[in-house]
Design a protein around this motif. Structure first.
Motif, PDB file in Angstrom:
ATOM      1  N   GLU A  93       0.814  -1.227   0.000  1.00  0.00           N
ATOM      2  CA  GLU A  93       0.000   0.000   0.000  1.00  0.00           C
ATOM      3  C   GLU A  93       0.841   1.268   0.000  1.00  0.00           C
ATOM      4  O   GLU A  93       0.337   2.357  -0.297  1.00  0.00           O
ATOM      5  CB  GLU A  93      -0.904   0.030   1.244  1.00  0.00           C
ATOM      6  CG  GLU A  93      -1.998  -1.022   1.256  1.00  0.00           C
ATOM      7  CD  GLU A  93      -1.541  -2.325   1.895  1.00  0.00           C
ATOM      8  OE1 GLU A  93      -2.405  -3.162   2.185  1.00  0.00           O
ATOM      9  OE2 GLU A  93      -0.310  -2.496   2.102  1.00  0.00           O
ATOM     10  N   VAL A  94       2.136   1.138   0.323  1.00  0.00           N
ATOM     11  CA  VAL A  94       2.997   2.312   0.442  1.00  0.00           C
ATOM     12  C   VAL A  94       3.640   2.629  -0.908  1.00  0.00           C
ATOM     13  O   VAL A  94       4.342   1.804  -1.482  1.00  0.00           O
ATOM     14  CB  VAL A  94       4.081   2.089   1.513  1.00  0.00           C
ATOM     15  CG1 VAL A  94       5.067   3.254   1.527  1.00  0.00           C
ATOM     16  CG2 VAL A  94       3.442   1.918   2.892  1.00  0.00           C
ATOM     17  N   THR A 241      -6.684   3.362  -0.189  1.00  0.00           N
ATOM     18  CA  THR A 241      -6.230   2.673   1.022  1.00  0.00           C
ATOM     19  C   THR A 241      -7.127   3.060   2.194  1.00  0.00           C
ATOM     20  O   THR A 241      -7.346   4.236   2.456  1.00  0.00           O
ATOM     21  CB  THR A 241      -4.777   3.041   1.350  1.00  0.00           C
ATOM     22  OG1 THR A 241      -3.938   2.665   0.241  1.00  0.00           O
ATOM     23  CG2 THR A 241      -4.298   2.328   2.601  1.00  0.00           C
ATOM     24  N   THR A 242      -7.648   2.063   2.900  1.00  0.00           N
ATOM     25  CA  THR A 242      -8.612   2.309   3.975  1.00  0.00           C
ATOM     26  C   THR A 242      -7.904   2.493   5.317  1.00  0.00           C
ATOM     27  O   THR A 242      -6.703   2.229   5.455  1.00  0.00           O
ATOM     28  CB  THR A 242      -9.609   1.147   4.077  1.00  0.00           C
ATOM     29  OG1 THR A 242      -8.897  -0.039   4.442  1.00  0.00           O
ATOM     30  CG2 THR A 242     -10.313   0.929   2.740  1.00  0.00           C
ATOM     31  N   ALA A 243      -8.694   2.887   6.307  1.00  0.00           N
ATOM     32  CA  ALA A 243      -8.150   3.082   7.656  1.00  0.00           C
ATOM     33  C   ALA A 243      -7.703   1.768   8.281  1.00  0.00           C
ATOM     34  O   ALA A 243      -6.934   1.784   9.256  1.00  0.00           O
ATOM     35  CB  ALA A 243      -9.200   3.758   8.539  1.00  0.00           C
ATOM     36  N   ALA A 244      -8.172   0.633   7.757  1.00  0.00           N
ATOM     37  CA  ALA A 244      -7.756  -0.657   8.304  1.00  0.00           C
ATOM     38  C   ALA A 244      -6.256  -0.870   8.160  1.00  0.00           C
ATOM     39  O   ALA A 244      -5.634  -1.575   8.966  1.00  0.00           O
ATOM     40  CB  ALA A 244      -8.518  -1.786   7.612  1.00  0.00           C
ATOM     41  N   PHE A 245      -5.661  -0.251   7.154  1.00  0.00           N
ATOM     42  CA  PHE A 245      -4.218  -0.388   6.959  1.00  0.00           C
ATOM     43  C   PHE A 245      -3.442   0.269   8.098  1.00  0.00           C
ATOM     44  O   PHE A 245      -2.323  -0.146   8.411  1.00  0.00           O
ATOM     45  CB  PHE A 245      -3.820   0.243   5.623  1.00  0.00           C
ATOM     46  CG  PHE A 245      -2.341   0.325   5.400  1.00  0.00           C
ATOM     47  CD1 PHE A 245      -1.560  -0.828   5.358  1.00  0.00           C
ATOM     48  CD2 PHE A 245      -1.708   1.559   5.250  1.00  0.00           C
ATOM     49  CE1 PHE A 245      -0.190  -0.749   5.159  1.00  0.00           C
ATOM     50  CE2 PHE A 245      -0.347   1.642   5.050  1.00  0.00           C
ATOM     51  CZ  PHE A 245       0.411   0.483   5.013  1.00  0.00           C
ATOM     52  N   GLU A 246      -4.036   1.269   8.719  1.00  0.00           N
ATOM     53  CA  GLU A 246      -3.348   1.981   9.802  1.00  0.00           C
ATOM     54  C   GLU A 246      -2.969   1.034  10.939  1.00  0.00           C
ATOM     55  O   GLU A 246      -1.859   1.103  11.473  1.00  0.00           O
ATOM     56  CB  GLU A 246      -4.242   3.102  10.327  1.00  0.00           C
ATOM     57  CG  GLU A 246      -3.637   3.876  11.473  1.00  0.00           C
ATOM     58  CD  GLU A 246      -4.578   4.944  12.000  1.00  0.00           C
ATOM     59  OE1 GLU A 246      -4.458   5.284  13.196  1.00  0.00           O
ATOM     60  OE2 GLU A 246      -5.441   5.429  11.230  1.00  0.00           O
ATOM     61  N   GLU A 247      -3.889   0.152  11.307  1.00  0.00           N
ATOM     62  CA  GLU A 247      -3.609  -0.782  12.409  1.00  0.00           C
ATOM     63  C   GLU A 247      -2.455  -1.720  12.062  1.00  0.00           C
ATOM     64  O   GLU A 247      -1.567  -1.956  12.882  1.00  0.00           O
ATOM     65  CB  GLU A 247      -4.870  -1.584  12.730  1.00  0.00           C
ATOM     66  CG  GLU A 247      -4.700  -2.532  13.912  1.00  0.00           C
ATOM     67  CD  GLU A 247      -5.988  -3.281  14.236  1.00  0.00           C
ATOM     68  OE1 GLU A 247      -5.945  -4.145  15.127  1.00  0.00           O
ATOM     69  OE2 GLU A 247      -7.018  -3.008  13.586  1.00  0.00           O
TER      70      GLU A 247
END
Length: 406
Positions: A93-94, A241-247
């Motif tokens: 995702e990065v 990219t969703t907020a789920a990737f943050e975790e």
């Protein structure tokens, strides 16, 4: 005609003085609000020099610093920081990653200044890694951005914005030039800095901030010559990219740097918070000005209404002598416009003291001029609107009413 209006105003000076005082203070309040709005609009329309689309900021907190009593060394911190960068870049995702002293809307300032030919030039400084330009889409207009070719240089490579290039070097090509620095103190060492590239602009504090001089200094993530690690990461993620990737991202970083802590926030959210904070005084001033204008409008309408009633004899006699309805309306409106002009001229005389005395040097003369014109138009529209109904009342007065009026 103007002389006639002034004579009529003087004959009723007590009542008219109160009206002009109301208009005067209304003008000053409106000018203050309009000047602040014009100041922000003038900045908002200028280029930022970067893009924050799909960019996340990570605050990095380390619980310790290298010291004689600790086993952790500068090299350990540099190694952990390097491993952290590698771990983040492994995620699909990065798109790009950079370390930095601060990021746009980050509320961190590093200001340097240097004296050149008797002039003091102040500029903002940011220490960044090579990926910063890709993360924020910087516009390189001359030279190049940092790269691995700078690893072996004996001097510090820097990239500056066009504004600072003009301040330092005038019309010269800034690429390859040595950056002016004040002489170091006794016992201090100073590394030469050279310009390798120029960006069009970089307004770190966002759309509403004053455009300013800016400089980027290069730093490698594994640089063990600096004791303090970089406390910000900037990550450009793939669209969608969703907020789920943050975790997942935070868990991976915590696994690499076990004693460090991380807080992730989209820079879009930081921008929104920054705009809210910056515009709050403008909104408050607008509300206050709105209530004041409403009170002035109500008071002005009432005073004019009373004035027309008290002048029934005068207006009736004018009608009896052949004055037409437009003549009466023009007289009422003309007197008010003359009073408004006197109040606005006095307000303008006070308002222009600010740029003349340079009390607010960051506000340009053009912003003051536009604000004065807009404020004057607003006050004229207000007063004419307030006078419309009383002037209409005056046109309904018949000559016979003047004969029976007590």
């Amino acid at each position: 005609m103007t002389r006639h209006y002034l004579k009529l105003i003087w004959n009723r000076r007590r009542t008219n003085l109160l009206i002009m005082v109301e208009i005067f203070f209304s003008f000053l309040v409106v000018f203050g609000v309009v000047a602040m709005a014009a100041y922000f609009v003038n900045h908002y329309r200028q280029p930022l020099g970067f893009s924050i689309e799909d960019v996340w900021a990570v605050d990095v907190a380390t619980p310790y610093r290298p010291s004689p009593g600790r086993t952790t060394t500068i090299g350990d911190l540099a190694t952990t920081q390097r491993q952290l960068h590698l771990a983040v870049q492994e995620f699909p995702e990065v798109v790009a990653l950079a370390g930095a002293f601060t990021v746009p809307y980050g509320h961190a300032q590093w200001i340097n200044d240097v004296t050149v030919a008797g002039r003091t030039i102040a500029y903002g400084v940011n220490v960044v890694t090579d990926g910063f330009a890709q993360v924020f889409g910087l516009d390189i207009v001359q030279g190049r951005w940092f790269g691995t070719e700078d690893d072996a240089t004996a001097w510090t490579p820097v990239v500056i914005n066009e504004r600072l290039a003009r301040a330092f070097f005038g019309a010269k090509n800034p690429v390859g030039q040595v950056v002016p620095q004040d002489k170091p103190g006794e016992g201090e060492t100073q590394k030469e800095m050279r310009v390798i590239g120029v960006v069009s602009e970089f307004r770190q504090d966002g759309e509403l901030a004053e455009p300013a001089n800016y400089m980027f200094e290069r730093r490698r993530p594994d640089d063990a010559s600096v004791a303090e690690p970089m406390h910000r990461l900037a990550i450009k993620v793939r669209p969608g990219t969703t907020a789920a990737f943050e975790e997942r991202l935070v868990k991976r970083m915590e696994a690499v740097a076990k004693d460090w802590s991380f807080q992730v926030q989209p820079i879009d959210d930081m921008r929104a918070a920054d705009l809210r904070d910056a515009l709050a005084p403008l909104l408050g001033g607008t509300i206050i000005a709105g209530f004041l204008m409403l009170m002035v409008a109500m008071g002005l309408t009432g005073v004019l209404w009373q004035t027309v009633t008290q002048r029934t004899k005068e207006i009736g006699l004018r009608r009896a002598k052949g004055a037409t309805i437009p003549n009466i309306r023009t007289q009422i409106l003309g007197e008010l416009v003359a009073m408004t002009t006197l109040a606005v001229l006095l307000g303008t005389a006070i308002a222009i003291q600010f740029p003349l005395l340079k009390l607010f040097g960051y506000v340009s003369g053009g912003v003051y001029a536009v604000s004065l014109v807009i404020s004057a138009l607003c006050i004229y529209l207000l007063t004419v609107a307030c006078a419309w109904y009383p002037s209409r009342m005056a046109t309904r007065i018949q000559p016979a009413e003047a004969l029976h009026y007590e």
